[in-house]
Write a protein that holds these residues in place. Structure first.
Motif, PDB file in Angstrom:
ATOM      1  N   PRO A  78      39.629  19.593  64.702  1.00  0.00           N
ATOM      2  CA  PRO A  78      39.332  18.875  63.591  1.00  0.00           C
ATOM      3  C   PRO A  78      39.623  19.318  62.100  1.00  0.00           C
ATOM      4  CG  PRO A  78      37.576  18.985  65.244  1.00  0.00           C
ATOM      5  CD  PRO A  78      38.643  20.086  65.563  1.00  0.00           C
ATOM      6  N   LEU A  79      39.563  20.464  61.891  1.00  0.00           N
ATOM      7  CA  LEU A  79      39.888  21.008  60.695  1.00  0.00           C
ATOM      8  C   LEU A  79      41.347  20.225  60.049  1.00  0.00           C
ATOM      9  CD1 LEU A  79      39.684  22.892  58.098  1.00  0.00           C
ATOM     10  CD2 LEU A  79      40.776  24.708  59.084  1.00  0.00           C
ATOM     11  N   VAL A  80      42.222  19.972  60.747  1.00  0.00           N
ATOM     12  CA  VAL A  80      43.475  19.490  60.470  1.00  0.00           C
ATOM     13  C   VAL A  80      43.482  18.195  60.289  1.00  0.00           C
ATOM     14  CG1 VAL A  80      46.139  19.378  61.077  1.00  0.00           C
ATOM     15  CG2 VAL A  80      44.562  21.219  62.098  1.00  0.00           C
ATOM     16  N   ALA A  81      42.285  17.619  61.040  1.00  0.00           N
ATOM     17  CA  ALA A  81      42.098  16.155  60.790  1.00  0.00           C
ATOM     18  C   ALA A  81      41.626  15.971  59.405  1.00  0.00           C
ATOM     19  CB  ALA A  81      40.946  15.428  62.028  1.00  0.00           C
ATOM     20  N   ALA A  82      40.753  16.887  58.834  1.00  0.00           N
ATOM     21  CA  ALA A  82      40.134  16.632  57.659  1.00  0.00           C
ATOM     22  C   ALA A  82      41.261  16.761  56.583  1.00  0.00           C
ATOM     23  CB  ALA A  82      39.038  17.854  57.521  1.00  0.00           C
ATOM     24  N   VAL A  83      42.011  17.911  56.838  1.00  0.00           N
ATOM     25  CA  VAL A  83      43.400  18.185  55.888  1.00  0.00           C
ATOM     26  C   VAL A  83      44.185  16.780  55.950  1.00  0.00           C
ATOM     27  CG1 VAL A  83      45.254  19.507  55.161  1.00  0.00           C
ATOM     28  CG2 VAL A  83      43.049  20.591  56.174  1.00  0.00           C
ATOM     29  N   SER A  84      44.319  16.227  57.051  1.00  0.00           N
ATOM     30  CA  SER A  84      45.149  15.148  56.970  1.00  0.00           C
ATOM     31  C   SER A  84      44.786  13.955  56.630  1.00  0.00           C
ATOM     32  CB  SER A  84      45.459  14.807  58.381  1.00  0.00           C
ATOM     33  OG  SER A  84      46.258  16.119  59.150  1.00  0.00           O
ATOM     34  N   THR A  95      33.993  14.035  62.966  1.00  0.00           N
ATOM     35  CA  THR A  95      32.963  14.569  64.229  1.00  0.00           C
ATOM     36  C   THR A  95      32.354  15.783  63.734  1.00  0.00           C
ATOM     37  OG1 THR A  95      33.412  15.199  66.401  1.00  0.00           O
ATOM     38  CG2 THR A  95      35.026  16.188  64.820  1.00  0.00           C
ATOM     39  N   SER A  96      31.292  15.983  64.360  1.00  0.00           N
ATOM     40  CA  SER A  96      30.367  17.088  64.480  1.00  0.00           C
ATOM     41  C   SER A  96      30.744  18.262  65.368  1.00  0.00           C
ATOM     42  CB  SER A  96      29.031  16.528  64.201  1.00  0.00           C
ATOM     43  OG  SER A  96      28.728  16.003  65.228  1.00  0.00           O
ATOM     44  N   PHE A 127      28.428  12.571  63.648  1.00  0.00           N
ATOM     45  CA  PHE A 127      28.980  12.377  62.373  1.00  0.00           C
ATOM     46  C   PHE A 127      28.507  13.518  61.505  1.00  0.00           C
ATOM     47  CE2 PHE A 127      28.795  11.151  57.840  1.00  0.00           C
ATOM     48  CZ  PHE A 127      29.870  10.394  57.859  1.00  0.00           C
ATOM     49  N   SER A 128      29.649  14.068  60.861  1.00  0.00           N
ATOM     50  CA  SER A 128      29.519  15.312  59.759  1.00  0.00           C
ATOM     51  C   SER A 128      30.285  15.303  58.840  1.00  0.00           C
ATOM     52  CB  SER A 128      28.890  16.431  60.497  1.00  0.00           C
ATOM     53  OG  SER A 128      30.146  17.140  60.943  1.00  0.00           O
ATOM     54  N   ALA A 148      34.655  22.694  55.606  1.00  0.00           N
ATOM     55  CA  ALA A 148      35.573  24.198  56.200  1.00  0.00           C
ATOM     56  C   ALA A 148      36.776  23.925  55.420  1.00  0.00           C
ATOM     57  CB  ALA A 148      35.917  23.848  57.742  1.00  0.00           C
ATOM     58  N   PHE A 149      37.408  22.792  54.966  1.00  0.00           N
ATOM     59  CA  PHE A 149      38.655  22.575  54.462  1.00  0.00           C
ATOM     60  C   PHE A 149      38.602  23.139  52.798  1.00  0.00           C
ATOM     61  CE2 PHE A 149      41.204  19.477  51.828  1.00  0.00           C
ATOM     62  CZ  PHE A 149      42.465  20.353  51.716  1.00  0.00           C
ATOM     63  N   TRP A 150      37.274  22.801  52.189  1.00  0.00           N
ATOM     64  CA  TRP A 150      36.985  23.137  50.858  1.00  0.00           C
ATOM     65  C   TRP A 150      36.742  24.571  50.819  1.00  0.00           C
ATOM     66  CZ3 TRP A 150      36.769  21.230  46.234  1.00  0.00           C
ATOM     67  CH2 TRP A 150      36.123  21.895  45.120  1.00  0.00           C
ATOM     68  N   GLU A 151      36.469  25.314  51.914  1.00  0.00           N
ATOM     69  CA  GLU A 151      36.268  26.666  52.003  1.00  0.00           C
ATOM     70  C   GLU A 151      37.594  27.399  52.279  1.00  0.00           C
ATOM     71  OE1 GLU A 151      32.706  28.501  52.291  1.00  0.00           O
ATOM     72  OE2 GLU A 151      33.034  27.228  50.598  1.00  0.00           O
TER      73      GLU A 151
END
Lengths: 293, 266
Positions: free
Chosen positions: B236-242, B38-39, B50-51, B57-60
């Motif tokens: 959404p940060l947790v979504a990316a990590v998950s 999500t953006s 979409f983004s 953010a996870f990488w950072e």
């Protein structure tokens, strides 16, 4: 003669050496810790530091408090409902998997195994998103006109039961599949050719042959569901408490290890008690005279 | 006639249940991956735009990224140790008919039956006494204990299926036991070893219920970090990590499936 005894002694030492690393790891880091939990549950105070002596204070504290007892009762109820739900939903899936040709089974097996191995927090987080106010389920229900506006679907007992059932479904599916694969399909065909219908064949052939294996799977689910703490913590909220969450709080938040240890042991006793009861009441009589592995 | 209708109804209900079950099994994972792109700032489905911003953010985020490296290191090490210990144990159990063999086998599988709260508390207290409290080694020990049963079970099963005539043929040609093990037994067991290794890896990588007790200090694994984060907020940060966790797990299982077939993974 003498040399062969020495040879067999040498071989015996060799086998023992092979077993030793795994055996020692489990003795030192599983059996002894379990013993330690039992020991500290008999400490009188609320800390293990400098504690000595034996007392039943922690157990009295647990059984004297109606709140604790109701949480224990609720936990057992959750675990039983989860077992039942898993059985009803998982049986058809495991059965059909067992009767599928291996080539067709592949993708379905992956859909069962991946959720089983996926980290529990990720699965629970997925449910938080699914059941959230702006989640898929709410949107679908509103679109269908069942709800007039998005509702809070999380933080209640139903949510905990749903997530726990999903979490343990792969276990029962795989148990049922393994058991049914050992039943010769010919037995069912024989039953059908004798004009028994689906229901009758199921009751007379499939159930008696598969019950022991399935009960073994279910008792594993009972033990795991009863000690769950991540799921009730994240989707249960304050109204849906389970003993596992209580213990977690006592250990990590309040640091009352003796009380946590006593509760952990009560949980262990309930789980093993149920398994032993199942074994003597159902599995033994069923397998008596049968050559079930 | 009547039983025909009942039969057909049962078949229909069975099909419905199967579709429902497969949906509930995969839906949480699918939704997490979908919303991670999500953006917007909120977790909603369908996602807005979409983004890749949340992956960035996870990488950072050193919080999550350090946990990921720790989890990968821990999973790799506990897999290696579990495979070594488990292979030796399974070999002894399957090849040497000693009395009490079934007891030992049951004991090897028993960590599956001990609730994580019991094992966690016991190990915490033991590790306080022997000075391993809140250390990486302490965490590693716990993970070896919980992955060992899977390894022993999978390797035992593949050793039973192994044709022992092949080993005897090699021995009759005067190969030394060590040579037989190296050139016959282990190569034939490779699929089983890979399955066992993959299962140990994903079990350790995803473990939260034991790690939460043993890694409370500096050693926070990725699942424990996610748990702590989700207790505060859902974004959404947790979504990316998950999603990253899902991809790692999926890849591992697919590798095992490719090499040894899905039946052997469990």
């Amino acid at each position: 003669m003498n040399s062969s005894t020495a040879e067999s002694e040498r071989r015996k030492t060799c086998w023992l050496l092979l077993l030793a690393p795994a055996l020692l790891t489990l003795i030192v880091f599983m059996l002894i810790p379990a013993g330690i939990v039992l020991r500290i549950s008999f400490y009188p105070g609320s800390t293990t530091i400098g504690a000595e002596g034996y007392s039943l204070a922690q157990y009295v504290k647990f059984f004297w408090n109606p709140l604790h007892l109701s949480v224990l009762g609720e936990t057992v109820a959750y675990a039983l409902i989860v077992c039942l739900g898993c059985l009803v939903l998982g049986f058809p899936v495991g059965y059909s998997l067992a009767r599928h040709p291996p080539a067709k089974r592949r993708v379905r097996m992956l859909m069962v195994i991946v959720p089983l191995t996926l980290s529990l927090v990720v699965v629970v987080f997925g449910w938080l998103v699914l059941l959230g106010r702006q989640g898929l389920i709410n949107n679908v229900l509103v679109w269908l006109g069942i709800l007039s506006s998005p509702q809070q679907l999380l933080f209640n007992r139903t949510a905990v039961v749903i997530v726990l059932i999903q979490q343990f479904l792969p276990f029962i599916i795989l148990s049922v599949m393994n058991v049914v694969m050992q039943i010769d399909p010919f037995l069912e065909q024989a039953s059908t050719s004798l004009r028994a219908n689906r229901v009758r064949t199921f009751i007379k052939v499939v159930i008696p042959l598969s019950t022991p294996g399935i009960l073994a799977g279910l008792s594993l689910i009972f033990v795991m569901a009863a000690s769950a703490f991540v799921t009730p913590r994240l989707v249960g909220g304050p109204r849906a408490q389970m003993v596992g969450g209580f213990i977690y709080d006592q250990i990590l938040t309040t640091s009352n290890w003796p009380f946590g240890a006593a509760m952990a042991f009560i949980l262990l006793a309930v789980g093993f008690g149920l398994m032993a009861a199942l074994n003597t009441a159902i599995i033994r009589p069923l397998t008596r005279g049968l050559h079930v592995q | 006639m009547f039983s025909d209708i009942v039969d057909r109804m049962l078949a229909g209900v069975g099909k419905l249940v199967r579709v429902l079950v497969y949906l509930t099994l995969i839906l949480p994972g699918v939704i997490v991956v979908a919303t991670s792109f999500t953006s917007g700032n909120a977790m909603r489905f369908p996602p807005t735009g979409f983004s890749l911003r949340w992956y960035y953010a996870f990488w950072e985020s050193s919080l999550f990224f350090d946990s990921l490296t720790l989890s990968l290191k821990l999973a790799a090490l506990s897999t290696v140790l579990s495979l070594l210990f488990g292979f030796a144990a399974a070999f002894a159990i399957e090849r040497h008919k000693f009395s009490g063999r079934e007891l030992i086998r049951g004991f090897m599988l028993s960590p599956l039956l001990i609730p994580a709260v019991v094992l966690g508390l016991g190990l915490m207290q033991l590790q306080v006494w022997i000075g391993l409290s809140q250390t990486f080694v302490g965490l590693l020990i716990g993970h070896v204990v919980v992955t060992l049963p899977y390894v022993v079970r999978t390797l035992s099963a593949s050793m039973v299926l192994l044709d022992q005539n092949l080993e005897q043929a090699a021995m009759s040609l005067r190969a030394k036991p060590a040579t037989v093990l190296r050139t016959i037994t282990i190569p034939l067991l490779v699929p089983g070893i890979i399955s066992a290794g993959v299962f140990a890896f994903v079990t350790s990588f995803g473990n939260v219920s034991l790690s939460v007790f043993l890694g409370a200090g500096g050693n926070v694994t990725l699942p424990v970090q996610v748990l702590a984060y989700v207790e505060q907020t859902v974004d959404p940060l947790v979504a990316a990590v998950s999603s990253v966790v899902i991809v790692f797990t999926l890849l591992a299982i697919l590798i095992a499936d490719r090499i040894s077939g899905p039946r052997t993974v469990i």
